[in-house]
Design an enzyme around this catalytic site. Structure first.
Site, PDB file in Angstrom:
ATOM      1  N   LYS A  27      41.740 -15.362 -30.119  1.00  0.00           N
ATOM      2  CA  LYS A  27      40.282 -15.407 -30.269  1.00  0.00           C
ATOM      3  C   LYS A  27      39.871 -16.545 -31.201  1.00  0.00           C
ATOM      4  O   LYS A  27      38.977 -17.332 -30.878  1.00  0.00           O
ATOM      5  CB  LYS A  27      39.804 -14.050 -30.810  1.00  0.00           C
ATOM      6  CG  LYS A  27      38.331 -13.841 -30.684  1.00  0.00           C
ATOM      7  CD  LYS A  27      37.947 -12.418 -31.080  1.00  0.00           C
ATOM      8  CE  LYS A  27      38.407 -11.412 -30.057  1.00  0.00           C
ATOM      9  NZ  LYS A  27      38.484 -10.048 -30.557  1.00  0.00           N
ATOM     10  N   ARG A 341      38.647 -16.888 -23.254  1.00  0.00           N
ATOM     11  CA  ARG A 341      40.109 -17.015 -23.144  1.00  0.00           C
ATOM     12  C   ARG A 341      40.436 -17.167 -21.674  1.00  0.00           C
ATOM     13  O   ARG A 341      39.605 -16.860 -20.811  1.00  0.00           O
ATOM     14  CB  ARG A 341      40.811 -15.792 -23.730  1.00  0.00           C
ATOM     15  CG  ARG A 341      40.503 -14.567 -22.945  1.00  0.00           C
ATOM     16  CD  ARG A 341      41.062 -13.311 -23.554  1.00  0.00           C
ATOM     17  NE  ARG A 341      40.439 -12.206 -22.836  1.00  0.00           N
ATOM     18  CZ  ARG A 341      40.455 -10.965 -23.192  1.00  0.00           C
ATOM     19  NH1 ARG A 341      41.060 -10.602 -24.291  1.00  0.00           N
ATOM     20  NH2 ARG A 341      39.873 -10.049 -22.471  1.00  0.00           N
ATOM     21  N   GLU A 765      83.572  -8.196 -12.949  1.00  0.00           N
ATOM     22  CA  GLU A 765      82.773  -7.055 -13.402  1.00  0.00           C
ATOM     23  C   GLU A 765      83.482  -6.240 -14.479  1.00  0.00           C
ATOM     24  O   GLU A 765      82.965  -5.252 -14.957  1.00  0.00           O
ATOM     25  CB  GLU A 765      82.382  -6.163 -12.222  1.00  0.00           C
ATOM     26  CG  GLU A 765      83.535  -5.673 -11.374  1.00  0.00           C
ATOM     27  CD  GLU A 765      83.086  -4.824 -10.184  1.00  0.00           C
ATOM     28  OE1 GLU A 765      81.944  -4.342 -10.184  1.00  0.00           O
ATOM     29  OE2 GLU A 765      83.893  -4.646  -9.258  1.00  0.00           O
ATOM     30  N   ASP A 789      78.567  -3.161 -13.393  1.00  0.00           N
ATOM     31  CA  ASP A 789      79.771  -2.723 -14.101  1.00  0.00           C
ATOM     32  C   ASP A 789      79.999  -3.530 -15.375  1.00  0.00           C
ATOM     33  O   ASP A 789      80.450  -2.990 -16.382  1.00  0.00           O
ATOM     34  CB  ASP A 789      80.994  -2.834 -13.182  1.00  0.00           C
ATOM     35  CG  ASP A 789      81.221  -1.545 -12.408  1.00  0.00           C
ATOM     36  OD1 ASP A 789      81.274  -0.485 -13.058  1.00  0.00           O
ATOM     37  OD2 ASP A 789      81.315  -1.585 -11.171  1.00  0.00           O
TER      38      ASP A 789
HETATM   39  C1  PEP Z   1      78.281  -4.271  -9.915  1.00  0.00           C
HETATM   40  O1  PEP Z   1      79.086  -3.629 -10.576  1.00  0.00           O
HETATM   41  O2  PEP Z   1      77.417  -5.009 -10.410  1.00  0.00           O
HETATM   42  C2  PEP Z   1      78.286  -4.170  -8.450  1.00  0.00           C
HETATM   43  C3  PEP Z   1      77.537  -4.952  -7.712  1.00  0.00           C
HETATM   44  O3  PEP Z   1      79.056  -3.198  -7.916  1.00  0.00           O
HETATM   45  P1  PEP Z   1      78.635  -1.673  -7.833  1.00  0.00           P
HETATM   46  O4  PEP Z   1      77.247  -1.530  -8.301  1.00  0.00           O
HETATM   47  O5  PEP Z   1      78.824  -1.277  -6.415  1.00  0.00           O
HETATM   48  O6  PEP Z   1      79.645  -1.051  -8.756  1.00  0.00           O
HETATM   49 MG    MG Z   2      80.772  -2.745  -9.558  1.00  0.00          MG
END
Ligand code: PEP
Ligand code: MG
Length: 900
Positions: A27, A341, A765, A789
């Site tokens: 403001k 704004r 992962e 994961d």
């Molecule tokens: C993950 O882990 O990101 C993935 C794509 O596998 P999922 O979710 O099937 O474990």
């Molecule tokens: Mg996975």
């Protein structure tokens, strides 16, 4: 910065500009900008966010602040030729908060500071012996000061006002005369004294200091904290405070106040848009106390001011190169600008306006792309009510925030929160909302009010949250204590279902069927952007096309069926980044899987696998055909096998019952034993992924063969298939090497001279995989980050168990600002990704890198994946357009845009 500069806490409006938002708040910075543009802004000054931060850190005003306020106040008094609260000819000021980010309704405003028992007479004289005006201004000061500075319950003042009107036999504030208002001031003072234990402060400077302090403190009010968390605004910014010479919209019929937008903030349509209220002060408009008239009415009431206002609005749009919203007051025919704004807008308006501004030559396409975002696009993909549902609306209000919402009616914020916690969709119905309703608004699917315009609290906050809202449906009589509303002979009680349309403003009883949005029809290819006159679809098409030319990241989809693959292609997917094969083991194939798991001999197992092979092959043929030549990453089976068997408890009961009856239970007993052996609790970090492939002979081999055979079959039919085989849950290069050696043999045998090429890569992962990515890259032709994961194992919490259990507390404590399953945790999980990307590419230059966890479709995460140099993101079909848009935005934000 020198010590001297650091200590400057107060800026005159003439000293600031629009780029000083961090220091002066939105403001203050924009008031300064308008002042410097020569627009009619009442004189004033801004106390910096730095002063607020210092106050909040130490609990007292920083040294030097009081003196600087004094000096600026004196300058203001000189400029106005009046002294603050002078009994004969008082200067009055407003005290208004203004943070870096606009926080509607969160922070407080106190008008008419400087009035007291003596200066009220001076004010009346100043206004040409207008006692009514003077006492009305005084009662407003006590009310606002009491409520916002001293936490006196606002209803008490409202009840007293209602009572005064009841005694007078009227519904309209304007029917109260000077004597009535003088009486009301006495009542208000008593209310004030009762709640605070002191008299209403008569000393003008004390009023000012207390009001400034209250603005500082309101930064940490519970509802401000809640709003910041919802909007992800950092907690340590603090607010600036603006002290502005009062101008009065309540001096009579030639005065008034209003709010306006330079374009329609709902649809983006060109043309001014606003609400005006004659003979009123600013908060009356925003609070929806009295119903406003459309701004166009002002042309009839005061053509000079109207023309001047239009001129100023056009100037502001040209200057800011964007939609602006403004607040203004007319004091006896003289126009004053109180705020501007770059205005909030709906998702649809954001796209439409960005397109218009390109057409008008104000911005280029990069800038247009920069001004929209994936969250807005996602919102436009929500379904809306069917046009031909044939249900009569019972009321029509203002379509204040678009979307279609149905739910059980509730009348209080608390009840909305309770029912939402039980999983019910609710519509919060109020006469008008105020900041105390914020919790309920967050919990509700939609908001319906009987008072207030498109700029009321309900409308502004709902638009900011992307929530459906109908405001000002004044056929509705809301009775909160009785928990019901009535409309046209119907009575709707708490719990009854209503539907509201935030675009048309219509309100329906019961649930109304919904239909896909135009934007989805466009993505589906059923609405041609070149032929429609739908401005939104044309704008989306134009900006999406530009995003596609700008982005470096490819966008793939996660799809397990031909139908999903086909839809994702229409939405722009450039391949499949994750085809999970586990669903292919369900349904009528379950029996074969049971045979595989229970196989007592090699021959039994080989039979079961042989029966599964043609079914798997057919699955892949369909997907390869749909993706015609685009890459398809097929992940070998990942989850633990017990997921394919009946639940343990159910099986145990069946066996016990059958035994009791003396039936033959040999098969069931074998099954039960297998389930017991394989059963795993969440987070299922046992026998799954690559580990399954290494201990169950022939399982991965069957899948690899099915993939290769399907690719060859499609190619022989004249198509093209580009399979990429992906091994899940790898943590050590040796795991991948073992699987790869076997797979390559099968592929060589199946593919022969067909020309089909099959890549073999791995998911990253498991944290160990990220940390040994240099080794793993030696055996992998690509990496795909499984961020679900990786987040689970990086943080050490199982994804199914945590969100309801304790994430709310972590969000409350700020341990994370957003769930790390929703948006990538850049510092931790993101670091694992960075390490793996760098070390993987160092070992194998040009290594293809992608992501297939849920984060692949999250706007903020897409920017991160762009930054770390991935080649593609993969996400669910519906999020493909969002990822395309954000990948385009990420690219221009790194390279910079010509227009900025
Ligand atoms: C993950 O882990 O990101 C993935 C794509 O596998 P999922 O979710 O099937 O474990
Ligand atoms: Mg996975």
């Amino acid at each position: 910065m020198t010590a001297h500069e650091t200590d400057k806490y107060v800026y005159d409006f003439a000293e600031g500009n629009k780029d000083l938002k961090d220091l002066l708040g939105g403001k203050g910075a924009n008031l300064a900008e308008m002042t410097n543009l020569g627009l009619p802004v009442p004189p004033g000054f801004t106390i910096t966010t730095g002063a607020c931060q210092a106050y909040l850190a130490t609990g007292r005003e920083p040294d030097g602040l009081a003196g600087q306020i004094e000096a600026h106040l004196e300058a203001l008094e000189r400029a106005m030729g009046r002294r603050l609260g002078d009994p004969h000819d008082p200067l009055l000021v407003s005290v208004r908060s203004g943070a870096r980010f606009s926080m509607p309704g969160m922070m407080e405003t106190v008008l008419n500071v400087g009035l007291n028992d003596r200066s009220v007479v001076g004010l009346s004289n100043q206004a040409g012996r207008n006692d009514r005006f003077a006492w009305d201004s005084y009662r407003r000061l006590i009310q606002m000061f009491g409520k916002t500075v001293c936490e006196v319950p606002g209803e008490e003042f409202e009840h007293a006002l209602d009572e005064a009107k009841r005694v007078k036999g009227t519904h309209d504030d304007l029917d109260l005369d000077a004597d009535d208002l003088r009486g009301l001031v006495e009542t208000y003072k008593k209310i004030f004294a009762k709640h605070t234990g002191r008299e209403f402060p008569q000393e003008p400077r004390e009023q000012l200091d207390l009001a400034i302090r209250a603005v500082f403190e309101s930064w940490n009010a519970e509802r401000a904290i809640l709003y910041r968390r919802q909007e992800r605004i950092p907690a340590d910014l603090g607010t600036a405070v603006n002290v502005v010479a009062m101008v009065f919209g309540n001096l009579g019929p030639d005065s008034g106040t209003g709010v306006a937008f330079t374009r329609d903030p709902g649809s983006g349509a060109q043309g001014i848009y606003g609400d005006y209220l004659a003979n009123a002060q600013g908060e009356d408009v925003v609070a929806g106390i009295r119903n406003t008239v459309p701004l166009q009415e002002l042309e009839r009431l005061d053509k000079t001011s109207y023309d001047q206002l239009l001129d100023i609005m056009a100037r502001l749009e040209g200057h800011y190169q964007d939609l602006c919203d403004i607040e203004f007051t007319i004091e006896r025919g003289k126009l004053w600008m109180l705020q501007t704004r770059v205005g909030k807008r709906t998702a649809a308006a954001a796209f439409v306006i960005a397109g218009q501004l390109v057409d008008e030559g104000l911005i280029d396409l990069d800038e247009a792309l920069h001004r929209v975002n994936g969250a807005q696009l996602a919102q436009l993909m929500f379904p809306r009510f069917q046009l031909d549902h044939g249900i009569e609306a019972v009321a029509t209000g203002i379509g204040a925030s678009p979307g279609a919402a149905s739910g059980a009616v509730v009348f209080t914020s608390a009840r909305a929160v309770e029912l939402a916690a039980e999983g019910k969709a609710v519509i919060l119905v109020r006469r008008e909302t105020n900041p105390d309703d914020l919790n309920g608004m967050i919990a509700a699917q939609g908001i319906l009010t009987s008072r207030g315009g498109k700029t009321s609290h309900a409308a502004v906050v709902a638009r900011g949250m992307g929530k459906t809202c109908v405001s000002g449906a004044d056929e509705i009589e809301v009775n909160v204590p009785a928990k019901r509303f009535t409309v046209g002979g119907h009575t709707v009680a708490e719990g009854d279902v209503v539907s509201i349309d935030g675009t048309t403003g219509k309100v329906y009883l019961g649930e109304v069927p919904v239909t896909p949005s135009e934007v989805v029809q466009y993505f589906e290819g059923t609405l041609d952007p070149e032929r429609t006159d739908d401005a939104l679809v044309r704008a989306v098409h134009r900006i999406m096309t530009h995003a596609d030319t700008r982005r470096r990241l490819a966008v793939r989809t996660n799809a397990d069926t031909g139908a999903d693959a086909a839809r994702a292609r229409r939405f722009g997917a450039e391949g499949i980044g994750l085809c999970r094969t586990e669903h292919m083991f369900l349904g009528d194939r379950r029996e074969l899987v049971e045979r595989l798991i229970l196989a007592a001999t090699d021959a039994d197992r080989t039979d079961a696998l042989a029966a599964l092979l043609p079914l798997q092959r057919q699955d892949f043929v369909e997907i390869f055909r749909e993706m015609a030549g685009l890459p398809v990453t097929v992940r070998l089976i990942d989850p633990p096998l017990h997921e394919f068997l009946p639940p343990l408890e159910q099986l145990a009961v069946n066996v016990a019952v059958a035994q009791e009856r003396g039936e033959d239970v040999a098969k069931e007993e074998a099954l039960l034993a297998a389930v017991r052996r394989m059963h795993e609790e969440n987070p299922m970090l046992g026998l799954r992924g690559v580990r399954l492939g290494l201990v169950i002979p022939g399982l991965f081999a069957m899948q690899v063969r099915a993939i290769a055979e399907a690719a060859v079959a499609v190619t022989r039919d004249g198509g093209t298939a580009c399979p990429e085989i992906m091994v899940p849950l790898v943590g050590a290069v040796q795991e991948l090497e073992t699987v790869r050696a076997e797979a390559e043999k099968i592929i060589a045998e199946v593919v022969g001279d067909s020309g089909v090429e099959v890549l073999i890569g791995t998911m990253i992962e498991v944290p160990r995989a990220a940390l040994t990515a240099g080794q793993i890259a030696e055996a992998a032709q690509f990496f795909s980050f499984g961020t679900n994961d990786l987040t689970q194992m990086g943080w050490g919490f199982s994804r199914d168990d945590v969100e309801g259990a304790f994430f709310w507390r972590y969000l409350e404590l700020g341990i994370f600002g957003i769930s790390p399953f929703e948006s990538i945790d850049r510092d931790g999980v993101g670091r694992l990704i960075r390490i793996a990307a760098e070390e993987g590419r160092a070992a194998r230059p040009g290594l293809k890198l992608g992501v297939c966890g849920e984060h692949g479709g999250d706007p903020d995460s897409v920017h991160f994946f762009h930054e770390v140099g991935l080649d593609y993101v993969s996400c669910s079909p519906f999020r493909v357009p969002v990822a395309r848009l954000e990948a385009g935005r990420a690219a221009i934000e790194t390279t910079g845009s010509d227009s900025r």
